[in-house]
Design an enzyme around this catalytic site. Structure first.
Site, PDB file in Angstrom:
ATOM      1  N   SER A 147      57.078 -20.906 -72.248  1.00 33.28           N
ATOM      2  CA  SER A 147      56.081 -20.969 -71.160  1.00 33.28           C
ATOM      3  C   SER A 147      55.298 -19.656 -71.129  1.00 33.28           C
ATOM      4  O   SER A 147      55.679 -18.667 -71.768  1.00 33.28           O
ATOM      5  CB  SER A 147      56.787 -21.190 -69.824  1.00 33.28           C
ATOM      6  OG  SER A 147      57.528 -20.028 -69.487  1.00 33.28           O
ATOM      7  N   GLY A 196      61.780 -28.325 -61.654  1.00 37.10           N
ATOM      8  CA  GLY A 196      62.690 -27.492 -60.871  1.00 37.10           C
ATOM      9  C   GLY A 196      63.988 -28.186 -60.490  1.00 37.10           C
ATOM     10  O   GLY A 196      64.276 -29.312 -60.924  1.00 37.10           O
ATOM     11  N   HIS A 249      57.824 -34.507 -68.519  1.00 34.45           N
ATOM     12  CA  HIS A 249      58.209 -33.183 -68.020  1.00 34.45           C
ATOM     13  C   HIS A 249      59.190 -33.384 -66.868  1.00 34.45           C
ATOM     14  O   HIS A 249      59.450 -34.507 -66.435  1.00 34.45           O
ATOM     15  CB  HIS A 249      56.972 -32.435 -67.519  1.00 34.45           C
ATOM     16  CG  HIS A 249      56.162 -31.855 -68.638  1.00 34.45           C
ATOM     17  ND1 HIS A 249      56.021 -30.507 -68.830  1.00 34.45           N
ATOM     18  CD2 HIS A 249      55.470 -32.454 -69.635  1.00 34.45           C
ATOM     19  CE1 HIS A 249      55.268 -30.307 -69.898  1.00 34.45           C
ATOM     20  NE2 HIS A 249      54.921 -31.463 -70.413  1.00 34.45           N
ATOM     21  N   GLY A 250      59.709 -32.276 -66.366  1.00 37.15           N
ATOM     22  CA  GLY A 250      60.517 -32.327 -65.147  1.00 37.15           C
ATOM     23  C   GLY A 250      61.700 -33.267 -65.238  1.00 37.15           C
ATOM     24  O   GLY A 250      61.998 -34.000 -64.302  1.00 37.15           O
ATOM     25  N   ASP A 297      54.471 -24.366 -73.677  1.00 40.96           N
ATOM     26  CA  ASP A 297      54.677 -25.253 -72.521  1.00 40.96           C
ATOM     27  C   ASP A 297      53.647 -24.907 -71.430  1.00 40.96           C
ATOM     28  O   ASP A 297      53.518 -23.736 -71.052  1.00 40.96           O
ATOM     29  CB  ASP A 297      56.106 -25.009 -72.014  1.00 40.96           C
ATOM     30  CG  ASP A 297      56.558 -26.034 -70.994  1.00 40.96           C
ATOM     31  OD1 ASP A 297      56.043 -27.169 -71.024  1.00 40.96           O
ATOM     32  OD2 ASP A 297      57.440 -25.691 -70.167  1.00 40.96           O
ATOM     33  N   ASN A 331      61.343 -32.992 -71.581  1.00 40.60           N
ATOM     34  CA  ASN A 331      61.452 -31.553 -71.285  1.00 40.60           C
ATOM     35  C   ASN A 331      62.603 -31.289 -70.316  1.00 40.60           C
ATOM     36  O   ASN A 331      62.625 -31.841 -69.205  1.00 40.60           O
ATOM     37  CB  ASN A 331      60.175 -31.058 -70.617  1.00 40.60           C
ATOM     38  CG  ASN A 331      59.012 -30.964 -71.578  1.00 40.60           C
ATOM     39  OD1 ASN A 331      59.087 -31.428 -72.703  1.00 40.60           O
ATOM     40  ND2 ASN A 331      57.936 -30.362 -71.121  1.00 40.60           N
ATOM     41  N   ILE A 332      63.505 -30.428 -70.748  1.00 36.27           N
ATOM     42  CA  ILE A 332      64.665 -30.101 -69.907  1.00 36.27           C
ATOM     43  C   ILE A 332      64.836 -28.581 -69.886  1.00 36.27           C
ATOM     44  O   ILE A 332      65.060 -27.962 -70.927  1.00 36.27           O
ATOM     45  CB  ILE A 332      65.949 -30.766 -70.468  1.00 36.27           C
ATOM     46  CG1 ILE A 332      65.774 -32.285 -70.538  1.00 36.27           C
ATOM     47  CG2 ILE A 332      67.158 -30.396 -69.603  1.00 36.27           C
ATOM     48  CD1 ILE A 332      66.875 -33.021 -71.285  1.00 36.27           C
ATOM     49  N   ASP A 333      64.734 -28.013 -68.727  1.00 32.75           N
ATOM     50  CA  ASP A 333      64.900 -26.563 -68.580  1.00 32.75           C
ATOM     51  C   ASP A 333      65.882 -26.238 -67.452  1.00 32.75           C
ATOM     52  O   ASP A 333      66.865 -25.522 -67.655  1.00 32.75           O
ATOM     53  CB  ASP A 333      63.523 -25.928 -68.305  1.00 32.75           C
ATOM     54  CG  ASP A 333      63.598 -24.417 -68.232  1.00 32.75           C
ATOM     55  OD1 ASP A 333      64.560 -23.840 -68.765  1.00 32.75           O
ATOM     56  OD2 ASP A 333      62.696 -23.794 -67.640  1.00 32.75           O
TER      57      ASP A 333
HETATM   58  P1  13P Z   1      62.901 -29.345 -65.381  1.00 33.25           P
HETATM   59  O1  13P Z   1      62.581 -28.291 -64.353  1.00 33.25           O
HETATM   60  O2  13P Z   1      63.191 -30.654 -64.761  1.00 33.25           O
HETATM   61  O3  13P Z   1      63.974 -28.904 -66.315  1.00 33.25           O
HETATM   62  O4  13P Z   1      61.559 -29.555 -66.260  1.00 33.25           O
HETATM   63  C1  13P Z   1      61.246 -28.686 -67.330  1.00 33.25           C
HETATM   64  C2  13P Z   1      59.853 -28.878 -67.822  1.00 33.25           C
HETATM   65  O5  13P Z   1      59.197 -29.872 -67.597  1.00 33.25           O
HETATM   66  C3  13P Z   1      59.289 -27.797 -68.647  1.00 33.25           C
HETATM   67  O6  13P Z   1      57.952 -28.029 -68.961  1.00 33.25           O
HETATM   68  O1  G3H Z   2      57.891 -26.356 -66.363  1.00 31.22           O
HETATM   69  C1  G3H Z   2      58.209 -25.181 -66.405  1.00 31.22           C
HETATM   70  C2  G3H Z   2      59.386 -24.693 -67.191  1.00 31.22           C
HETATM   71  O2  G3H Z   2      60.598 -25.016 -66.544  1.00 31.22           O
HETATM   72  C3  G3H Z   2      59.248 -23.230 -67.470  1.00 31.22           C
HETATM   73  O3  G3H Z   2      59.474 -22.476 -66.354  1.00 31.22           O
HETATM   74  O4  G3H Z   2      57.454 -21.026 -65.927  1.00 31.22           O
HETATM   75  O5  G3H Z   2      59.753 -20.407 -65.097  1.00 31.22           O
HETATM   76  O6  G3H Z   2      59.199 -20.262 -67.535  1.00 31.22           O
HETATM   77  P1  G3H Z   2      58.929 -20.958 -66.216  1.00 31.22           P
HETATM   78 ZN    ZN Z   3      56.813 -29.098 -67.513  1.00 29.84          ZN
END
Ligand code: 13P
Ligand code: G3H
Ligand code: ZN
Length: 327
Positions: free
Chosen positions: A50, A187, A229-230, A88, A272-274
């Protein structure tokens, strides 16, 4: 193997009824945890960066760490790990250009907050530059709720993708994949308690994803890769651990994994998984400190943090994405 684009990955994923995991990277331990899982599961991978990650770790550090992961996989596991490196939520042509010039194989231009024609104009500009440099482009139509690059998008400002727009958008921009809004959200707090119901244990249950929209998009764009995403599921056992060891995350809630698994069988090729990785790492570090209050060597707590990331990613590759054994 060098860094690859997502073209081949997506074609195989579309036809095979699975999706590729796109995981956000910010430091060495996260990169090591994710790539170790992909090697063990023989899974193709998208590592995404990102704007915030670039500001935190510096573009060149992240690139070199990813290159090291590819080299390490080849030398120590005898395995050609296919990795796409993706920007991203790129928010400007200049940011996308900088990542393309800096060796990324894929960029996202996210102008979903702009009116349709303005979103098309800037996306097209990025596509032209990217394609000239052998790089692929993800664009977005529709707005997710949650937090993006530290900016909160309220549920009221979010809107589902309109299926009647997607064909024109893809034709006019030439983008290679499309992120759509069908009810996922960024988030760990994806929905307010008021938007959810509760199960018999009092756990929040979010509103279901809009599979009707996904099906309609699929019909209008046959064979075209769709992105979600998300897509973190915010596993309650990790939220519980965090809260047990001094954290405070009331009412964190995510998307049920079973629904994401269904989407991966359809036109969704990238998920997308963060947040789930962040939860796993934070829970393990909080637990470590609670059990070893005397520790102060970062290696003592970053090692279990890295291991927690690996376990979480392995779980996602096998149970949500279904891309294990596909590399
Ligand atoms: P999450 O916050 O659900 O993991 O989504 C991550 C994301 O979409 C990054 O672009
Ligand atoms: O969608 C966003 C991702 O989870 C990246 O998060 O902007 O905190 O790096 P970030
Ligand atoms: Zn995203």
């Amino acid at each position: 193997m060098a860094i690859v684009t997502t073209k081949d990955m997506f074609a195989k994923a579309y036809n095979g009824g699975y999706a590729i995991g796109a995981f956000n990277v910010n430091n060495m331990e996260i990169i090591q945890g994710i790539t170790a899982a992909a090697i063990e599961e023989h899974a193709p991978l998208i590592l995404q960066v990102s704007k915030g990650a670039r500001a935190y770790a510096n573009h060149i550090y992240l690139m070199k760490l990813i290159e090291a992961a590819i080299e390490d996989a080849q030398e120590n596991a005898g395995f050609d790990l296919p990795i796409a490196v993706h920007l991203d939520h790129g928010d400007s042509f200049e940011l996308c250009k900088s990542c393309i010039d800096g060796g990324f194989s894929s960029v996202m231009i996210d102008k979903s907050g702009l009116p349709f024609d303005e979103n098309i104009a800037i996306t097209k500009q990025v596509v032209e530059y990217a394609h000239d440099h052998g790089v692929v482009v993800e664009a977005e139509l529709g707005t997710l709720a949650g937090v993006e690059d530290e900016v909160k998008v309220s549920a009221e400002d979010s809107s589902y993708t309109r299926p009647e727009d997607v064909q024109e958008f893809v034709e006019r921009t030439g983008c290679d994949s499309l992120a759509i809004a069908i009810g996922t959200s960024h988030g760990a707090y994806k929905f307010t308690a008021a938007q959810c119901t509760r199960d018999e244990n009092g756990i929040l249950v979010p509103p279901p994803l809009r599979f009707d929209i996904l099906k309609e998009v699929e019909k209008r764009l046959p064979g075209f890769p769709i992105v979600l995403h998300g897509s973190s599921s915010v596993p309650q056992e990790f939220v519980k651990l965090i809260n047990q060891y001094g954290g405070k995350m009331p009412d964190a809630v995510g998307i049920p994994e079973s629904q994401l698994r269904e989407a991966a069988k359809m036109a969704v090729c990238k998920i997308n998984i963060d947040s789930d990785l962040r939860l796993a790492m934070t829970a393990s570090i909080r637990q470590h400190f609670a059990e070893h209050p005397d520790h102060f060597d970062p290696r003592q707590y970053l090692k279990p943090g890295r291991e927690a990331i690996k376990k979480m990613v392995q779980h996602k590759l096998v149970n949500v994405l279904g891309c294990n054994g596909k590399a």
